[in-house]
Design an enzyme around this catalytic site. Sequence first.
Site, PDB file in Angstrom:
ATOM      1  N   CYS A 265     -33.765  -6.221 -10.931  1.00 36.82           N
ATOM      2  CA  CYS A 265     -34.900  -7.042 -10.494  1.00 36.82           C
ATOM      3  C   CYS A 265     -34.477  -8.436 -10.037  1.00 36.82           C
ATOM      4  CB  CYS A 265     -35.953  -7.139 -11.589  1.00 36.82           C
ATOM      5  SG  CYS A 265     -37.196  -5.834 -11.483  1.00 36.82           S
ATOM      6  N   PHE A 266     -33.154  -8.709  -9.990  1.00 37.16           N
ATOM      7  CA  PHE A 266     -32.635  -9.951  -9.401  1.00 37.16           C
ATOM      8  C   PHE A 266     -33.185 -11.202 -10.067  1.00 37.16           C
ATOM      9  CE2 PHE A 266     -33.822  -6.587  -6.506  1.00 37.16           C
ATOM     10  CZ  PHE A 266     -32.573  -6.067  -6.232  1.00 37.16           C
ATOM     11  N   CYS A 267     -33.445 -11.137 -11.382  1.00 38.17           N
ATOM     12  CA  CYS A 267     -34.010 -12.281 -12.105  1.00 38.17           C
ATOM     13  C   CYS A 267     -35.287 -12.755 -11.417  1.00 38.17           C
ATOM     14  CB  CYS A 267     -33.030 -13.445 -12.195  1.00 38.17           C
ATOM     15  SG  CYS A 267     -31.439 -12.989 -12.837  1.00 38.17           S
ATOM     16  N   ASN A 268     -35.992 -11.870 -10.780  1.00 41.44           N
ATOM     17  CA  ASN A 268     -37.187 -12.247 -10.043  1.00 41.44           C
ATOM     18  C   ASN A 268     -38.258 -11.200 -10.342  1.00 41.44           C
ATOM     19  OD1 ASN A 268     -39.159 -12.934  -8.204  1.00 41.44           O
ATOM     20  ND2 ASN A 268     -37.699 -13.413  -6.578  1.00 41.44           N
TER      21      ASN A 268
END
Length: 725
Positions: A265-268
């Site tokens: 989730c790409f830290c997003n």
Amino acid sequence: MRGITAMMNVLSVLVQPKDMLLLEKNKEPAKEQNCTTPHLFCYPAQSNFSGTKYPLSWIRKIKARELCPVRIPGKWFVLLDAAAFVSTSPLDLTVHTADFVAISFYKIFGFPTGLGALLVNNEIAPFLRKIYFGGGTAAAYLAGEDFYSPRQSIAERFEDGTVSFLDIIALKHGFDALERLTGGMENIKQHTFALAHYTYTVLSTLKYTNGAPVVHIYSDTDFSNPDVQGPIINFNVLDENGDIIGYSQVDKMASLYNIHVRTGCFCNTGACQQHLGISNEDIKRNLQAGHMCGDDIDIIDGRPTGSVRISFGYMSTFEDAQNFLKFIIATQLSKADMKFPSQPTPTKTVTESEESPMQNDQTSCHNADVLSMKTIIADTGPWNNSSAMLKTTRWQPPETELERTRAAVFERAVPVHSSSNKPISVTNICLYPIKSCSAFEVTQWPVGNQGLLYDRNWMLVNQNGVCITQKQEPRLCLIHPSIDLKQKIMVIKAEGMDPIAIPLEENLEKERQICQSKVCAHRVQTYDCGERIADWFSEFLGRQCHLIRQSSDFKGNATQKHVKGQAPSATLSLSLVNEAQYLLINTASILYLKEQIIARLEEPLETEQLIQRFRANIVINTMEPFEEEEWAEISIGALHFQVVGPCNRCQIICIDQKSGERNKEFLQSLSNARGRKTHFGIYLMNQSSCSSSSYILSVGSPVFPMLKESTKIQCPPSNEEKASG
Ligand SMILES: *Cc1c(COP(=O)(O)O)cnc(C)c1O
């Protein structure tokens, strides 16, 4: 952020991009007001999930009260998170006068990591309060009294502690080199966008024979304008039924092609939830099901927990984009289908007679090659034509019904009874005295408290003490260690080298050099085996390395490992392996896989050679392939083992253990044969509490499996296989 504002009794309100865009459309004239309560609007200039660029005009509009993110009286300030944006886009601060701008230098020129900047508008600087101070920020302060007077300059006042001065020196060189190489940010923007546009266009057009798309792209734009889209493509790969292929699987395959993708989730989490349709409840439920940010549990209940992201930077080339597309095409195609249809397709008939010999050549040989696709695309004009052409290619082998059923059965195996009453026995025993080097096959062997005695007791490290594995150095499999228990030595042989011997007795001298090494994030105590040995290995491999040995007398050597179904306190003692004490494979499963691989490779393949690739400790043979995955425990002679879980394979199985040559097809075949999973073999842990070397494991010993009581949903193991060592 939310925690910090709550501490100061300040409310934080979530604003969705779509709400902002809507507000901008139906804008109302701002009401005059003299309330000065400060509010801060924070937003990213570019989403690091999808590459969407949000309007920089918001800065001016919000500050001028033309646009009001939340209907509340007061004065608005803007913080622009430009970390993703500035890596490939120019940002003119004289036009876009944000109060705060956050950037990160490694995202611009790749170095130095861990150094970013918060640019603060001089007008707002005097209003910033400090709640902490570190060295260098005070003009004066008192130890015995609450007295602190900050320095005047805003930077000096806020740069608490020692700044990263060596890295800061590098920044000038970073900016200079970037300018010299590219001619400036505007060029970078155009170049990277062109690559993303090309890749997006091809990727979004790829179709299976049945018309189903090969990828689902998560984006808010159609990649037609570099002012609203950055060079980032976020997607999941689909199979021909439209089911998502998990991101871990895609990641693993990409690594075979030397492509690094970001997954998860790409830290997003906000963007991830929005694009993948994951609810807050789902996130909480997934956590309970054992999924954590950054792990490789990519699919839960058939739904993705994340996706795959590729980004282009100033150093990316057209070849990079093509290689990526080749990878997607090659992994979704079987070898037999890599050829364009031999009969001319409707689009081709038109142009065929006019084809130059070169184009002809391209369309007839490497047809999965994107280059040739490009030629076709260019030749046939409108993109639609070429996509029709692509559709006529068979992108996926028609899986036979049998295979499909088989894969489905393996996915949710319900063990009822053993498929055969034929006794099972151990057929081979192998140990790997030096991690990642060749196997030492034995007919019987003592069992220690960490597995087979001396299994993975040694390993090679580089000058920095980092373990060298076959992943980086496939030639390790050409190094043959053998152990002579009587003479108490390990003899190491390799072609073109004189054999060298090492005593098995541990060097317990005081002066031996104890060092800490890391194996899969676990710290182990080791000691160096000396210069003579190091020189031998360095000469053979042609690079500086050292042989180190796991130290047995050091307390805390036992690695803490949590084993499913056991109290977390249960301590499992491991050698320099990554995952578990023993790895067991089944020849019946090997034979099943062999058929699949031969069909793909169209080359003969020896069973023996295939077995070696899986680097097991114990080989058995049962009636049915993959029977072993239904076992919960097994007894071999007097030894009792618990099954820790399946072994999730990585690219090491692509290395021929006789020659050290790599062939990507193996992992691909395994994945195809196992219904997109790459499990093969099972990990075992010795349960005999008084494990001592008085136990001997022998070839021919009977094996008694105990089946799992009921079907449980199994989480895939999070780590890579033991056999990588
Ligand atoms: C990378 C990134 C960050 C975090 O920056 P780091 O320097 O890696 O901590 C914040 N916001 C966006 C939009 C980013 O892309």
